[in-house]
Design a protein around this motif. Structure first.
Motif, PDB file in Angstrom:
ATOM      1  N   VAL A  71      29.826  40.754  47.124  1.00 13.35           N
ATOM      2  CA  VAL A  71      28.734  41.450  47.797  1.00 13.35           C
ATOM      3  C   VAL A  71      27.396  40.856  47.385  1.00 13.35           C
ATOM      4  O   VAL A  71      26.517  40.589  48.207  1.00 13.35           O
ATOM      5  CB  VAL A  71      28.783  42.963  47.493  1.00 13.35           C
ATOM      6  N   GLY A  72      27.232  40.626  46.077  1.00 20.74           N
ATOM      7  CA  GLY A  72      25.971  40.094  45.571  1.00 20.74           C
ATOM      8  C   GLY A  72      25.621  38.737  46.147  1.00 20.74           C
ATOM      9  O   GLY A  72      24.451  38.455  46.423  1.00 20.74           O
ATOM     10  N   SER A  73      26.625  37.890  46.345  1.00 20.79           N
ATOM     11  CA  SER A  73      26.372  36.549  46.894  1.00 20.79           C
ATOM     12  C   SER A  73      25.743  36.625  48.280  1.00 20.79           C
ATOM     13  O   SER A  73      24.842  35.850  48.614  1.00 20.79           O
ATOM     14  CB  SER A  73      27.677  35.762  46.967  1.00 20.79           C
TER      15      SER A  73
ATOM     16  N   GLY B 239      24.272  29.907  60.031  1.00 19.58           N
ATOM     17  CA  GLY B 239      24.112  29.290  58.719  1.00 19.58           C
ATOM     18  C   GLY B 239      23.197  30.023  57.768  1.00 19.58           C
ATOM     19  O   GLY B 239      23.025  29.592  56.620  1.00 19.58           O
ATOM     20  N   THR B 240      22.585  31.132  58.199  1.00 19.74           N
ATOM     21  CA  THR B 240      21.726  31.906  57.294  1.00 19.74           C
ATOM     22  C   THR B 240      22.524  32.428  56.110  1.00 19.74           C
ATOM     23  O   THR B 240      22.057  32.424  54.966  1.00 19.74           O
ATOM     24  CB  THR B 240      21.070  33.081  58.047  1.00 19.74           C
ATOM     25  N   LEU B 241      23.743  32.892  56.391  1.00 23.67           N
ATOM     26  CA  LEU B 241      24.641  33.362  55.341  1.00 23.67           C
ATOM     27  C   LEU B 241      25.791  32.380  55.182  1.00 23.67           C
ATOM     28  O   LEU B 241      26.528  32.107  56.134  1.00 23.67           O
ATOM     29  CB  LEU B 241      25.204  34.746  55.682  1.00 23.67           C
ATOM     30  N   GLN B 242      25.925  31.834  53.986  1.00 22.47           N
ATOM     31  CA  GLN B 242      27.050  30.974  53.654  1.00 22.47           C
ATOM     32  C   GLN B 242      28.135  31.824  52.999  1.00 22.47           C
ATOM     33  O   GLN B 242      27.868  32.523  52.021  1.00 22.47           O
ATOM     34  CB  GLN B 242      26.606  29.865  52.698  1.00 22.47           C
ATOM     35  N   VAL B 243      29.330  31.784  53.544  1.00 25.69           N
ATOM     36  CA  VAL B 243      30.442  32.553  52.985  1.00 25.69           C
ATOM     37  C   VAL B 243      31.170  31.672  51.974  1.00 25.69           C
ATOM     38  O   VAL B 243      31.791  30.671  52.338  1.00 25.69           O
ATOM     39  CB  VAL B 243      31.419  33.008  54.087  1.00 25.69           C
ATOM     40  N   ASP B 244      31.067  32.041  50.713  1.00 26.30           N
ATOM     41  CA  ASP B 244      31.682  31.256  49.647  1.00 26.30           C
ATOM     42  C   ASP B 244      33.035  31.863  49.287  1.00 26.30           C
ATOM     43  O   ASP B 244      33.089  32.958  48.722  1.00 26.30           O
ATOM     44  CB  ASP B 244      30.774  31.236  48.416  1.00 26.30           C
ATOM     45  N   ILE B 245      34.094  31.183  49.648  1.00 30.91           N
ATOM     46  CA  ILE B 245      35.441  31.630  49.292  1.00 30.91           C
ATOM     47  C   ILE B 245      35.814  30.921  47.992  1.00 30.91           C
ATOM     48  O   ILE B 245      36.197  29.749  47.990  1.00 30.91           O
ATOM     49  CB  ILE B 245      36.446  31.329  50.418  1.00 30.91           C
ATOM     50  N   GLY B 246      35.668  31.645  46.904  1.00 25.40           N
ATOM     51  CA  GLY B 246      35.887  31.039  45.592  1.00 25.40           C
ATOM     52  C   GLY B 246      37.341  30.923  45.222  1.00 25.40           C
ATOM     53  O   GLY B 246      37.715  30.063  44.411  1.00 25.40           O
ATOM     54  N   GLN B 247      38.171  31.800  45.779  1.00 24.49           N
ATOM     55  CA  GLN B 247      39.588  31.824  45.424  1.00 24.49           C
ATOM     56  C   GLN B 247      40.437  32.124  46.651  1.00 24.49           C
ATOM     57  O   GLN B 247      40.064  32.962  47.462  1.00 24.49           O
ATOM     58  CB  GLN B 247      39.895  32.894  44.358  1.00 24.49           C
ATOM     59  N   ARG B 248      41.569  31.444  46.731  1.00 23.64           N
ATOM     60  CA  ARG B 248      42.579  31.719  47.760  1.00 23.64           C
ATOM     61  C   ARG B 248      43.915  31.924  47.056  1.00 23.64           C
ATOM     62  O   ARG B 248      44.334  31.080  46.259  1.00 23.64           O
ATOM     63  CB  ARG B 248      42.691  30.565  48.756  1.00 23.64           C
ATOM     64  N   TYR B 249      44.565  33.043  47.363  1.00 21.83           N
ATOM     65  CA  TYR B 249      45.877  33.343  46.787  1.00 21.83           C
ATOM     66  C   TYR B 249      46.871  33.556  47.923  1.00 21.83           C
ATOM     67  O   TYR B 249      46.514  34.056  48.994  1.00 21.83           O
ATOM     68  CB  TYR B 249      45.840  34.634  45.959  1.00 21.83           C
ATOM     69  N   ALA B 250      48.134  33.227  47.654  1.00 21.99           N
ATOM     70  CA  ALA B 250      49.194  33.607  48.585  1.00 21.99           C
ATOM     71  C   ALA B 250      49.311  35.131  48.589  1.00 21.99           C
ATOM     72  O   ALA B 250      49.058  35.788  47.574  1.00 21.99           O
ATOM     73  CB  ALA B 250      50.523  32.983  48.166  1.00 21.99           C
ATOM     74  N   LEU B 251      49.687  35.695  49.722  1.00 22.84           N
ATOM     75  CA  LEU B 251      49.846  37.146  49.821  1.00 22.84           C
ATOM     76  C   LEU B 251      50.764  37.676  48.732  1.00 22.84           C
ATOM     77  O   LEU B 251      50.505  38.737  48.149  1.00 22.84           O
ATOM     78  CB  LEU B 251      50.385  37.511  51.203  1.00 22.84           C
TER      79      LEU B 251
ATOM     80  N   GLY C  57      32.112  34.602  44.119  1.00 22.57           N
ATOM     81  CA  GLY C  57      32.167  34.692  45.564  1.00 22.57           C
ATOM     82  C   GLY C  57      33.305  35.594  46.002  1.00 22.57           C
ATOM     83  O   GLY C  57      33.652  36.570  45.324  1.00 22.57           O
ATOM     84  N   SER C  58      33.903  35.281  47.135  1.00 23.19           N
ATOM     85  CA  SER C  58      34.947  36.107  47.700  1.00 23.19           C
ATOM     86  C   SER C  58      36.330  35.528  47.415  1.00 23.19           C
ATOM     87  O   SER C  58      36.490  34.333  47.185  1.00 23.19           O
ATOM     88  CB  SER C  58      34.753  36.235  49.215  1.00 23.19           C
ATOM     89  N   THR C  59      37.312  36.421  47.450  1.00 26.67           N
ATOM     90  CA  THR C  59      38.714  36.044  47.288  1.00 26.67           C
ATOM     91  C   THR C  59      39.475  36.478  48.529  1.00 26.67           C
ATOM     92  O   THR C  59      39.270  37.600  49.007  1.00 26.67           O
ATOM     93  CB  THR C  59      39.329  36.706  46.044  1.00 26.67           C
ATOM     94  N   ILE C  60      40.342  35.610  49.037  1.00 25.61           N
ATOM     95  CA  ILE C  60      41.160  35.993  50.181  1.00 25.61           C
ATOM     96  C   ILE C  60      42.646  35.760  49.861  1.00 25.61           C
ATOM     97  O   ILE C  60      42.988  34.950  48.992  1.00 25.61           O
ATOM     98  CB  ILE C  60      40.773  35.248  51.470  1.00 25.61           C
TER      99      ILE C  60
END
Length: 324
Positions: free
Chosen positions: A152-154, A289-301, A318-321
């Motif tokens: 959220v903070g990012s 491009g105003t907001l860059q979505v930073d996906i810091g981590q990707r995990y298998a379900l 950043g975010s984790t998906i």
């Protein structure tokens, strides 16, 4: 049959099971979505550990993005093959297939990927109501935002910069301070080495902040109150360290006739029209491009438990998906 994460009891990450299930067929006003990416959020942990009510056994998760697989007989706004996203429930997004009411879905524009949407819809809509509806920031204000390097903070750092707002972000390490400043924070405070109250006074020339945003909860409650300017607003929107309890309202008068609110996204995105308008504003800022979505981590379900443990341990940026 499809795969999902489910739980039959509350507890730690170990209660999460990767299992087969049969997704429900859509009712008249429901849509079946094949997830391409799934969002990981702290609220998922609250449901898992029992802080928020959940009727067990159950699926988990409220955010995802994918492609419409089937629609109910009374659904006119979506068709099979449409790209959609969602973040307001019902629980069960930690799955390959998820059946949801049509009213909680938002259309996904071409300029936003499913991974971006899964990483940023809940967090981005949270920032939308925090900055654009609760704070109603006009530009020029100096605000305090806890956990400025998180998901959220990012986004808050970037959106505040776009609004012309000076965001002071609290962080837990020099690396996270550098990250928050690169994203648009006007200043940062490393709470592991600095006194947050003293630094806010220094940075604001003693004026403090008209709005303080606190998602941490009980560990930062007292500090946050001390950083709010007279007649200012403390927005307590999360419980990362545990819920705030035993609040004495008299402290608000002692600290300067302060206001406090404990909002949720559901209280602001309370109709399909409001939800989609908020999402449209968010996605437009991602697409241009105003907001860059930073996906810091990707995990298998299947590794959702490990992903939640990393999030709770503040080991993510950043975010984790989750990927089915």
């Amino acid at each position: 049959m499809a795969k999902r994460i489910q739980l039959s009891r509350h507890g730690g990450p170990e209660v999460l099971e990767y299992a087969d299930f049969s997704p429900a067929a859509p009712g008249p006003r429901e849509v079946l979505v094949r997830n391409q990416a799934i969002g990981l959020n702290f609220i998922d942990i609250y449901y898992r550990n029992g802080l928020y009510p959940l009727s067990l056994p159950a699926g988990l998760g409220s955010e995802g993005a994918g492609v419409v697989e089937a629609v109910g007989s009374a659904v006119g706004e979506f068709q099979i093959g449409d790209r959609v996203a969602y973040c307001t429930g019902p629980q069960g997004s930690y799955a390959e297939l998820h059946c949801l009411p049509a009213d909680v879905l938002v259309p996904l524009p071409d300029g936003v990927s499913c991974e971006q949407a899964a990483a940023a819809t809940l967090k981005g809509l949270t920032v939308q109501y925090l900055l654009r509806q609760i704070g109603r920031l006009q530009g020029g204000e100096t605000i305090l935002f806890h956990a400025a390097a998180g998901g959220v903070g990012s986004l808050a750092c970037q959106w505040a910069r776009a609004l012309g707002v000076k965001l002071i972000g609290t962080v837990g390490s020099p690396e996270k301070a550098a990250r928050a400043q690169a994203l648009g924070a006007w200043a940062t405070i490393d709470y592991s080495r600095e006194d947050v109250r003293a630094r806010v006074l220094e940075l604001t020339d003693g004026a403090k902040c008209p709005v303080v945003y606190d998602s941490v909860g009980k560990d930062t409650w007292e500090t946050s109150l001390d950083c709010v300017a007279k007649r200012g607003l403390l927005v307590s929107f999360g419980n990362a360290s545990g819920p705030v309890t035993g609040v004495n309202l008299g402290i608000l008068s002692q600290k300067g006739s302060l206001f406090v609110t404990r909002p949720t996204l559901a209280g602001y995105a309370d109709t399909a029209e409001r939800l989609r308008a908020m999402a449209a504003e968010l996605y437009a800022l991602i697409a241009d491009g105003t907001l860059q979505v930073d996906i810091g981590q990707r995990y298998a379900l299947a590794d959702a438990g490990a992903a939640q443990a990393a999030l709770a341990g503040r080991q993510t940026t950043g975010s984790t998906i989750l990927l089915p």
